[in-house]
Scaffold this motif. Structure first.
Motif, PDB file in Angstrom:
ATOM      1  N   ALA A 270      10.520  64.089 -15.691  1.00 19.63           N
ATOM      2  CA  ALA A 270      10.514  64.689 -14.209  1.00 19.63           C
ATOM      3  C   ALA A 270      11.475  65.928 -14.267  1.00 19.63           C
ATOM      4  O   ALA A 270      12.607  65.902 -15.083  1.00 19.63           O
ATOM      5  CB  ALA A 270      11.159  63.819 -13.281  1.00 19.63           C
ATOM      6  N   VAL A 271      10.892  67.128 -13.635  1.00 18.10           N
ATOM      7  CA  VAL A 271      11.470  68.263 -13.399  1.00 18.10           C
ATOM      8  C   VAL A 271      11.819  68.573 -11.724  1.00 18.10           C
ATOM      9  O   VAL A 271      10.724  68.480 -11.100  1.00 18.10           O
ATOM     10  CB  VAL A 271      11.142  69.429 -14.064  1.00 18.10           C
ATOM     11  N   PRO A 272      13.110  68.464 -11.319  1.00 13.07           N
ATOM     12  CA  PRO A 272      13.291  68.618  -9.919  1.00 13.07           C
ATOM     13  C   PRO A 272      12.431  70.059  -9.547  1.00 13.07           C
ATOM     14  O   PRO A 272      12.376  71.010 -10.098  1.00 13.07           O
ATOM     15  CB  PRO A 272      14.733  68.947  -9.809  1.00 13.07           C
ATOM     16  N   GLY A 273      11.828  69.640  -8.307  1.00 13.89           N
ATOM     17  CA  GLY A 273      10.960  70.936  -7.791  1.00 13.89           C
ATOM     18  C   GLY A 273       9.716  70.832  -8.464  1.00 13.89           C
ATOM     19  O   GLY A 273       8.657  71.703  -7.736  1.00 13.89           O
ATOM     20  N   TRP A 274       9.123  70.138  -9.545  1.00 14.59           N
ATOM     21  CA  TRP A 274       7.829  70.163 -10.055  1.00 14.59           C
ATOM     22  C   TRP A 274       6.959  69.064  -9.758  1.00 14.59           C
ATOM     23  O   TRP A 274       7.351  67.721  -9.642  1.00 14.59           O
ATOM     24  CB  TRP A 274       8.064  70.299 -11.525  1.00 14.59           C
ATOM     25  N   LYS A 275       5.925  69.144  -9.543  1.00 17.41           N
ATOM     26  CA  LYS A 275       4.696  68.065  -9.353  1.00 17.41           C
ATOM     27  C   LYS A 275       4.209  67.587 -10.597  1.00 17.41           C
ATOM     28  O   LYS A 275       4.225  68.625 -11.565  1.00 17.41           O
ATOM     29  CB  LYS A 275       3.721  68.435  -8.401  1.00 17.41           C
TER      30      LYS A 275
ATOM     31  N   ALA B 164      16.943  71.343 -16.238  1.00 21.10           N
ATOM     32  CA  ALA B 164      17.443  70.107 -15.260  1.00 21.10           C
ATOM     33  C   ALA B 164      16.440  68.776 -15.526  1.00 21.10           C
ATOM     34  O   ALA B 164      16.331  67.935 -14.781  1.00 21.10           O
ATOM     35  CB  ALA B 164      17.416  70.416 -13.897  1.00 21.10           C
ATOM     36  N   ALA B 165      15.556  69.157 -16.585  1.00 22.92           N
ATOM     37  CA  ALA B 165      14.588  68.044 -16.633  1.00 22.92           C
ATOM     38  C   ALA B 165      15.285  66.595 -17.049  1.00 22.92           C
ATOM     39  O   ALA B 165      16.042  66.933 -17.727  1.00 22.92           O
ATOM     40  CB  ALA B 165      13.605  68.503 -17.806  1.00 22.92           C
TER      41      ALA B 165
END
Length: 150
Positions: free
Chosen positions: A104-109, A77-78
């Motif tokens: 950006a990757v959902p759920g990643w900082k 989902a990146a």
């Protein structure tokens, strides 16, 4: 230093006619586009910088999936945004490019993503092709929009 291929895995072929005011199409017919210079907003036309940005974004996303997959992590989902700037330079050619990749990757900082972006940059063929030739910035983003550069 030029690094030769040891084995060809795939060959893509596209033909352009008329330069920035013409058309471009792949030999398999899957892509055909009308072209226009970047500052001339011609309906239903694209420009070479947009095509380059699309290719680089997709390639970098695949490189990220490859390096995170080795760790069992999922980055399908990146979102990779590639911004290609066309501008003038103080060179005999007079023109050049600069690229910014924002990932950006959902759920990643952003801080957790940065090491993987380093690894993706090392294996992405587009990154390798531009390395040392044009400015390339890679930015990791988290859900809040904050990020860090590599």
């Amino acid at each position: 230093m030029t690094v030769p291929l040891t084995r060809t895995l795939y060959t893509a072929t596209a033909n352009a006619v008329g330069g920035r005011n013409g058309t471009v199409a792949t030999d398999d017919g899957h892509l055909a586009a009308r072209l226009a210079p970047p500052r001339k907003r011609v309906p239903e036309a694209t420009d070479p910088e947009q095509l380059f940005a699309a290719g680089f974004a997709a390639c970098f996303g695949s490189a990220l999936a490859e390096v995170t997959g080795d760790s069992g992590l999922d980055t399908t989902a990146a979102r990779v945004t590639c911004q290609v700037e066309l501008g003038t330079t103080a060179t005999p050619a007079g023109y050049g490019l600069a690229v910014t990749l924002s990932v950006a990757v959902p759920g990643w900082k952003a801080d957790d993503l940065l090491p993987y972006l380093h690894r993706a940059d090392a294996v992405c063929p587009y990154s390798q092709a531009v390395r040392g030739n044009i400015p390339l910035s890679i930015v990791a983003l988290d859900a809040g929009g904050a990020g860090g550069d590599i």
